[in-house]
Write a protein that holds these residues in place. Structure first.
Motif, mmCIF file in Angstrom:
data_model
loop_
_atom_site.group_PDB
_atom_site.id
_atom_site.type_symbol
_atom_site.label_atom_id
_atom_site.label_comp_id
_atom_site.label_asym_id
_atom_site.label_seq_id
_atom_site.Cartn_x
_atom_site.Cartn_y
_atom_site.Cartn_z
ATOM 1 N N THR A 268 0.832 -1.198 0.000
ATOM 2 C CA THR A 268 0.000 0.000 0.000
ATOM 3 C C THR A 268 0.868 1.249 0.000
ATOM 4 O OG1 THR A 268 -1.746 -1.153 1.177
ATOM 5 C CG2 THR A 268 -1.777 1.256 1.304
ATOM 6 N N ASN B 57 -1.363 4.763 -6.699
ATOM 7 C CA ASN B 57 -1.445 3.416 -7.266
ATOM 8 C C ASN B 57 -1.272 3.513 -8.786
ATOM 9 O OD1 ASN B 57 -1.778 0.648 -7.250
ATOM 10 N ND2 ASN B 57 -3.941 0.696 -6.735
ATOM 11 N N ALA C 52 -0.574 0.250 -11.087
ATOM 12 C CA ALA C 52 -1.762 -0.564 -11.385
ATOM 13 C C ALA C 52 -2.598 0.079 -12.484
ATOM 14 C CB ALA C 52 -2.597 -0.755 -10.126
ATOM 15 N N HIS D 231 -4.581 -9.060 -7.687
ATOM 16 C CA HIS D 231 -5.100 -8.633 -6.384
ATOM 17 C C HIS D 231 -5.446 -9.858 -5.546
ATOM 18 C CE1 HIS D 231 -5.916 -5.258 -9.151
ATOM 19 N NE2 HIS D 231 -5.624 -4.521 -8.103
ATOM 20 N N ARG E 224 -1.027 -5.038 -1.432
ATOM 21 C CA ARG E 224 -2.219 -4.763 -2.227
ATOM 22 C C ARG E 224 -2.215 -5.451 -3.579
ATOM 23 N NH1 ARG E 224 -1.201 1.651 -3.589
ATOM 24 N NH2 ARG E 224 0.796 1.296 -4.578
ATOM 25 N N GLN E 225 -1.023 -5.762 -4.109
ATOM 26 C CA GLN E 225 -0.947 -6.387 -5.420
ATOM 27 C C GLN E 225 0.346 -7.194 -5.551
ATOM 28 O OE1 GLN E 225 -1.006 -2.560 -6.415
ATOM 29 N NE2 GLN E 225 -3.120 -2.384 -7.052
ATOM 30 N N TRP F 99 -7.486 2.246 0.652
ATOM 31 C CA TRP F 99 -7.437 1.946 -0.781
ATOM 32 C C TRP F 99 -8.583 2.627 -1.510
ATOM 33 C CZ3 TRP F 99 -6.814 -4.099 -0.378
ATOM 34 C CH2 TRP F 99 -5.523 -4.407 0.028
ATOM 35 N N ASN G 276 -6.464 4.940 -3.496
ATOM 36 C CA ASN G 276 -5.823 4.046 -4.461
ATOM 37 C C ASN G 276 -6.717 3.597 -5.610
ATOM 38 O OD1 ASN G 276 -3.544 2.101 -2.309
ATOM 39 N ND2 ASN G 276 -3.496 4.222 -2.923
ATOM 40 N N THR G 277 -7.900 4.133 -5.757
ATOM 41 C CA THR G 277 -8.801 3.669 -6.821
ATOM 42 C C THR G 277 -8.593 4.376 -8.152
ATOM 43 O OG1 THR G 277 -10.541 5.176 -6.102
ATOM 44 C CG2 THR G 277 -10.610 2.923 -5.220
ATOM 45 N N THR H 194 -7.849 1.866 -11.121
ATOM 46 C CA THR H 194 -6.823 0.902 -10.710
ATOM 47 C C THR H 194 -7.406 -0.489 -10.455
ATOM 48 O OG1 THR H 194 -7.061 1.297 -8.336
ATOM 49 C CG2 THR H 194 -5.539 2.742 -9.557
ATOM 50 N N ILE I 234 -8.544 -1.712 -7.799
ATOM 51 C CA ILE I 234 -8.139 -2.284 -6.523
ATOM 52 C C ILE I 234 -9.343 -2.810 -5.747
ATOM 53 C CG2 ILE I 234 -8.162 -0.141 -5.152
ATOM 54 C CD1 ILE I 234 -5.488 -1.343 -3.895
ATOM 55 N N LYS I 235 -10.506 -2.258 -5.974
ATOM 56 C CA LYS I 235 -11.734 -2.712 -5.293
ATOM 57 C C LYS I 235 -12.748 -3.148 -6.321
ATOM 58 C CE LYS I 235 -12.005 -2.653 -1.322
ATOM 59 N NZ LYS I 235 -11.780 -3.782 -0.557
#
Length: 179
Positions: free
Chosen positions: A57, A61, A64, A97, A117-118, A163, A167-168, A176, A178-179
């Motif tokens: 994290t 981001n 990604a 992920h 996170r990845q 995130w 981080n999106t 990204t 991420i979610k």
């Protein structure tokens, strides 16, 4: 001086193991180019043409987001100690992920860390070395513990909230996933 080859040699794999930092470069077809420093015990050579690294994290981001737009990636190592050398790995990458089986296939290669996170997997198609004569000598003192301490204090639930908040989207507004 410099060489171009199509794989990571055993000698270069040993060089990679000795490095404390590497730099990741990515770019979408438009927008900003991103270069991110990475450290800690987060990089593995799988075979002569495949590497993986653990992405913890961070405040952004970009990697990604860029890989979802354009899968090309460059990784650079440079020796700050001992003999001078710059090593670049060029290729294409995929991002995994926690929801992906590949993440779970690779995560055990790294020390357990909250906030992972990845996992990024890269197929290396070109390896380039150059002299590194212009890279300064610098002494490695130790890895920072700040990120791991931060993650432990937050806990997984608050990291996932982070995130969602930070981080999106990339700085150029790219998703990204991420979610």
């Amino acid at each position: 001086m410099g060489k171009k080859i199509d794989h990571i040699t055993p000698q270069l794999q040993e060089f990679i193991k000795d490095q404390h930092i590497f730099f990741v470069g990515t770019a979408a077809d438009e927008g900003r180019v991103n270069v991110s420093p990475k450290g800690g015990d987060s990089f593995r050579v799988i075979d002569q043409n495949k590497i993986v690294w653990q992405n913890k994290t961070g405040s952004g981001n970009e990697t990604a987001a860029h890989l979802l737009k354009n899968d090309r990636m460059t990784i650079m190592f440079c020796s700050f100690e001992k003999n001078p050398l710059i090593l670049r790995l060029y290729g294409t990458a995929k991002i995994y992920h926690d929801r992906d089986q590949e993440f779970h296939d690779y995560i055990g290669l790294f020390p357990q860390a909250l906030g992972s996170r990845q996992i990024i997997e890269m197929e290396v198609d070109l390896v380039q070395t150059s002299c590194g004569f212009g890279v300064p000598f610098m002494d490695f003192k130790e890895d920072r513990e700040t990120l791991d301490v931060w993650a432990e204090k937050k806990g997984q639930e608050k990291i996932e909230t982070y995130w969602e908040e930070k981080n999106t989207l990339s700085i150029d507004g790219f998703e990204t996933k991420i979610k």
